[in-house]
Design an enzyme around this catalytic site. Structure first.
Site, mmCIF file in Angstrom:
data_model
loop_
_atom_site.group_PDB
_atom_site.id
_atom_site.type_symbol
_atom_site.label_atom_id
_atom_site.label_comp_id
_atom_site.label_asym_id
_atom_site.label_seq_id
_atom_site.Cartn_x
_atom_site.Cartn_y
_atom_site.Cartn_z
ATOM 1 N N HIS A 1 78.921 30.493 33.465
ATOM 2 C CA HIS A 1 80.116 31.176 32.962
ATOM 3 C C HIS A 1 81.289 30.207 33.127
ATOM 4 C CE1 HIS A 1 77.906 34.981 33.057
ATOM 5 N NE2 HIS A 1 77.473 34.648 34.246
ATOM 6 N N CYS B 1 73.576 33.390 30.683
ATOM 7 C CA CYS B 1 73.026 34.236 31.742
ATOM 8 C C CYS B 1 72.175 35.400 31.194
ATOM 9 C CB CYS B 1 74.163 34.697 32.650
ATOM 10 S SG CYS B 1 73.596 35.038 34.309
HETATM 11 N N1 GLN Z 1 71.271 40.411 35.447
HETATM 12 C C1 GLN Z 1 71.007 39.042 35.401
HETATM 13 C C2 GLN Z 1 70.735 38.370 36.738
HETATM 14 O O1 GLN Z 1 71.220 38.805 37.743
HETATM 15 C C3 GLN Z 1 72.158 38.359 34.683
HETATM 16 C C4 GLN Z 1 73.445 38.272 35.473
HETATM 17 C C5 GLN Z 1 74.585 37.676 34.663
HETATM 18 O O2 GLN Z 1 74.562 37.713 33.449
HETATM 19 N N2 GLN Z 1 75.582 37.151 35.315
HETATM 20 O O3 GLN Z 1 70.024 37.384 36.758
#
Ligand code: GLN
Length: 259
Positions: free
Chosen positions: A201, A97
């Site tokens: 995740h 992510c």
């Molecule tokens: N800030 C990033 C987004 O919203 C990553 C979010 C995350 O790592 N879960 O795309």
């Protein structure tokens, strides 16, 4: 390095800011699956604003919300050449992510600010109109990068992000999205030589033991079988939960479209 002769060194990059969703579990899984084969492994935590050394075997980056991602982006710029050199000389990178987004050229956040990535992968990310939250199922892309064992079975995880990622010409996604959003255009993540990026995740390597072994084998070579029936059961359970959610969403969208 020959990991069978010395300790496998697993770098956990910025765990205090990139790990909101338990992504440190990916490092634990790599270490544990190595140790179960008699291969010594240690996890080295690298905190933001510390230099990343290029001598490790694995670099694992997790997810994080936009505020922590700003700090991570600035810190990564300082270690940009060390990380790229490490990868070019044989290290594996797994990034999830926010960590994945920062391997590209840039991430444009929801407030319009532009975060510079390290440009290891030819891709850009922009915040989309809404967040994607929920279970994801992806079918791994067939690729020589999986080695002779071939692609792993369906990959399960969950996503929580606003970013939409556009891959450059010739950049291969980790897989095709069956349930969920991923990059936002049919694929999820990136698969390269000793390189795995994803929106998933879970932690993704805990939910997907075969995927974890593919990643481990990129450093240590072919692996002997272990009894991981419990982990495989977890994989199957997550997969059926993800598929059920996919069917539900498909049905809801159909109802909405009918009005
Ligand atoms: N800030 C990033 C987004 O919203 C990553 C979010 C995350 O790592 N879960 O795309």
């Amino acid at each position: 390095m020959n990991a069978r002769e010395s300790t496998l060194r697993i770098g956990l990059v910025y765990p205090e800011i990139l790990g909101t969703y338990g992504d440190r579990g990916n490092a634990l899984i790599i270490a544990q699956r190595a140790q179960r084969r008699g291969i010594a492994a240690e996890i080295i935590e690298i905190y933001a604003r510390e230099p990343i050394s290029s001598g490790l075997d694995f670099y694992l980056l997790g997810g994080g919300e936009d505020d922590s991602q700003h700090i991570a982006a600035r810190s990564l710029q300082e270690s940009r050449s060390a990380l790229i050199e490490a990868h070019n000389t044989g290290a594996v990178i797994v990034a999830v992510c926010a960590g994945f987004q920062l391997l590209g050229h840039s991430y444009e956040a929801a407030d319009g600010s532009l975060l510079e990535g390290i440009g290891l992968i030819d891709m850009i990310t922009r915040a989309g109109a809404n967040r994607s939250i929920g279970e994801v199922v992806i079918e791994a892309e067939p690729s020589p990068n999986w080695g002779t064992a071939g692609p792993p079975p369906l990959i399960t995880g969950f996503e929580n992000h606003g970013g939409r990622t556009q891959l450059g010409q010739g950049v291969v996604p980790l897989g095709q999205v069956k349930v969920g959003t991923g990059n936002g255009n049919g694929g999820d993540g990136v698969l390269g030589e000793r390189l795995l990026g994803t929106y998933l995740h879970g932690p993704v390597l805990a939910r997907n033991p075969v995927l974890a072994d593919r990643v481990l084998s990129w450093v240590v070579g072919p692996l002997e079988e272990i009894d991981d029936s419990l982990e495989r059961r977890l994989h199957d359970e997550c997969l059926s939960r993800g598929s059920a959610q996919g069917v539900k969403r498909w049905w809801q969208n159909r109802m909405l479209a009918r009005g």
